[in-house]
Design a protein around this motif. Structure first.
Motif, mmCIF file in Angstrom:
data_model
loop_
_atom_site.group_PDB
_atom_site.id
_atom_site.type_symbol
_atom_site.label_atom_id
_atom_site.label_comp_id
_atom_site.label_asym_id
_atom_site.label_seq_id
_atom_site.Cartn_x
_atom_site.Cartn_y
_atom_site.Cartn_z
ATOM 1 N N GLU A 69 0.822 -1.208 0.000
ATOM 2 C CA GLU A 69 0.000 0.000 0.000
ATOM 3 C C GLU A 69 0.856 1.258 0.000
ATOM 4 O O GLU A 69 0.511 2.250 -0.655
ATOM 5 C CB GLU A 69 -0.942 0.003 1.202
ATOM 6 C CG GLU A 69 -2.093 -0.949 1.048
ATOM 7 C CD GLU A 69 -2.957 -1.037 2.285
ATOM 8 O OE1 GLU A 69 -2.591 -0.458 3.324
ATOM 9 O OE2 GLU A 69 -4.010 -1.674 2.216
ATOM 10 N N ARG A 87 -7.761 8.996 0.697
ATOM 11 C CA ARG A 87 -8.281 7.646 0.935
ATOM 12 C C ARG A 87 -7.177 6.607 1.037
ATOM 13 O O ARG A 87 -7.335 5.605 1.727
ATOM 14 C CB ARG A 87 -9.315 7.282 -0.113
ATOM 15 C CG ARG A 87 -8.812 7.129 -1.494
ATOM 16 C CD ARG A 87 -9.974 6.734 -2.422
ATOM 17 N NE ARG A 87 -9.509 6.519 -3.748
ATOM 18 C CZ ARG A 87 -9.431 7.444 -4.680
ATOM 19 N NH1 ARG A 87 -9.805 8.662 -4.402
ATOM 20 N NH2 ARG A 87 -8.989 7.152 -5.882
ATOM 21 N N TYR A 88 -6.028 6.823 0.390
ATOM 22 C CA TYR A 88 -4.934 5.865 0.502
ATOM 23 C C TYR A 88 -4.349 5.860 1.915
ATOM 24 O O TYR A 88 -3.973 4.816 2.429
ATOM 25 C CB TYR A 88 -3.855 6.154 -0.535
ATOM 26 C CG TYR A 88 -4.262 5.688 -1.912
ATOM 27 C CD1 TYR A 88 -4.028 4.387 -2.313
ATOM 28 C CD2 TYR A 88 -4.904 6.546 -2.786
ATOM 29 C CE1 TYR A 88 -4.413 3.950 -3.564
ATOM 30 C CE2 TYR A 88 -5.291 6.110 -4.036
ATOM 31 C CZ TYR A 88 -5.050 4.819 -4.422
ATOM 32 O OH TYR A 88 -5.441 4.381 -5.653
ATOM 33 N N TYR A 91 -6.748 3.806 3.932
ATOM 34 C CA TYR A 91 -6.535 2.374 3.699
ATOM 35 C C TYR A 91 -5.349 1.858 4.509
ATOM 36 O O TYR A 91 -5.413 0.794 5.125
ATOM 37 C CB TYR A 91 -6.267 2.088 2.215
ATOM 38 C CG TYR A 91 -7.408 2.370 1.276
ATOM 39 C CD1 TYR A 91 -8.725 2.203 1.644
ATOM 40 C CD2 TYR A 91 -7.146 2.808 -0.016
ATOM 41 C CE1 TYR A 91 -9.761 2.456 0.774
ATOM 42 C CE2 TYR A 91 -8.174 3.067 -0.908
ATOM 43 C CZ TYR A 91 -9.477 2.893 -0.509
ATOM 44 O OH TYR A 91 -10.490 3.142 -1.379
ATOM 45 N N ILE A 94 -6.289 1.630 8.225
ATOM 46 C CA ILE A 94 -7.135 0.463 8.517
ATOM 47 C C ILE A 94 -6.285 -0.808 8.532
ATOM 48 O O ILE A 94 -6.410 -1.632 9.444
ATOM 49 C CB ILE A 94 -8.279 0.366 7.486
ATOM 50 C CG1 ILE A 94 -9.277 1.509 7.686
ATOM 51 C CG2 ILE A 94 -8.996 -0.978 7.591
ATOM 52 C CD1 ILE A 94 -10.308 1.627 6.580
ATOM 53 N N THR A 95 -5.420 -0.959 7.547
ATOM 54 C CA THR A 95 -4.563 -2.144 7.500
ATOM 55 C C THR A 95 -3.631 -2.207 8.700
ATOM 56 O O THR A 95 -3.417 -3.281 9.272
ATOM 57 C CB THR A 95 -3.743 -2.151 6.195
ATOM 58 O OG1 THR A 95 -4.638 -2.007 5.097
ATOM 59 C CG2 THR A 95 -2.966 -3.438 6.051
ATOM 60 N N VAL A 122 -13.501 3.847 8.511
ATOM 61 C CA VAL A 122 -14.393 3.446 7.422
ATOM 62 C C VAL A 122 -15.415 4.549 7.139
ATOM 63 O O VAL A 122 -15.700 4.860 5.976
ATOM 64 C CB VAL A 122 -15.078 2.098 7.738
ATOM 65 C CG1 VAL A 122 -16.221 1.811 6.784
ATOM 66 C CG2 VAL A 122 -14.060 0.977 7.698
ATOM 67 N N LEU A 125 -13.618 7.178 5.331
ATOM 68 C CA LEU A 125 -13.424 6.754 3.947
ATOM 69 C C LEU A 125 -14.696 6.958 3.138
ATOM 70 O O LEU A 125 -14.655 7.426 1.994
ATOM 71 C CB LEU A 125 -12.990 5.291 3.909
ATOM 72 C CG LEU A 125 -12.654 4.693 2.559
ATOM 73 C CD1 LEU A 125 -11.469 5.419 1.942
ATOM 74 C CD2 LEU A 125 -12.350 3.229 2.707
#
Length: 136
Positions: A69, A87-88, A91, A94-95, A122, A125
Motif C-alpha cells: 500500500e 483515501r490511501y 486504507y 485500517i490495515t 471506514v 473513507l
C-alpha cells in the motif's frame, strides 16, 4: 514583486524535486523490504515446524499489504499530479490497525477500541469518497 514570485517558484520547484527524489528512494527501500517479506512469507508458508502458527502467517500477509500500500501510495502520488489522495492514507491506517489487532489481541477492551477506530476510519473513507469531497 516579480522577483519574489520568481524566487518563490524556484524554491517550490526545488522542494518538489527533493520530495520526488526522497519518495523514489523510499519506494526502492520499500521494494527491498517487500522482497524480504515475500521470502519470509514463503518460509512461514512452507516450513514444516510446529512453531509456525496461522497468526504468524496472517501477520506476515498484513505486513506485506502495508508495504504494498505504501508503494501504491507513492505511485499514485506521481500519477495524480503530485498530491497524495486522502483515501490511501485511510486504507493504510485500517490495515495497520488490523495488523495491531492480530498481533496484540490479549485485552478485549483494546480490541474493541481498535475496532471502533476502524469503524471511524471506514466512515471517514465513506465521507472522503462522497461526491462533495471527491477530487478525482
Amino acid at each position: 514583486m516579480t522577483i519574489k514570485t520568481g524566487v518563490g517558484q524556484y524554491i517550490s520547484l526545488a522542494l518538489q524535486w527533493v520530495l520526488n527524489i526522497g519518495l523514489i528512494i523510499l519506494a526502492i527501500i520499500l521494494v527491498v523490504f517487500l522482497g524480504k517479506e515475500t521470502i519470509h512469507l514463503a518460509n512461514v508458508l512452507f516450513s514444516t515446524g510446529e512453531q509456525t502458527s496461522s497468526y504468524l502467517l496472517i501477520e506476515g500477509i498484513v505486513i506485506y499489504f502495508l508495504y504494498f500500500e505504501f508503494i501504491a501510495l507513492i505511485v499514485k502520488y506521481f500519477q495524480s499530479g503530485y498530491h497524495f489522495p486522502l483515501r490511501y492514507f485511510i486504507y493504510i491506517g485500517i490495515t495497520a490497525i488490523i495488523r495491531l489487532i492480530i498481533v496484540d489481541h490479549k485485552n478485549p477492551f483494546d480490541t474493541l477500541y481498535y475496532s471502533a477506530a476502524i469503524l471511524i476510519l471506514v466512515v471517514t473513507l465513506w465521507l472522503a469518497n462522497s461526491n462533495r469531497l471527491k477530487r478525482e
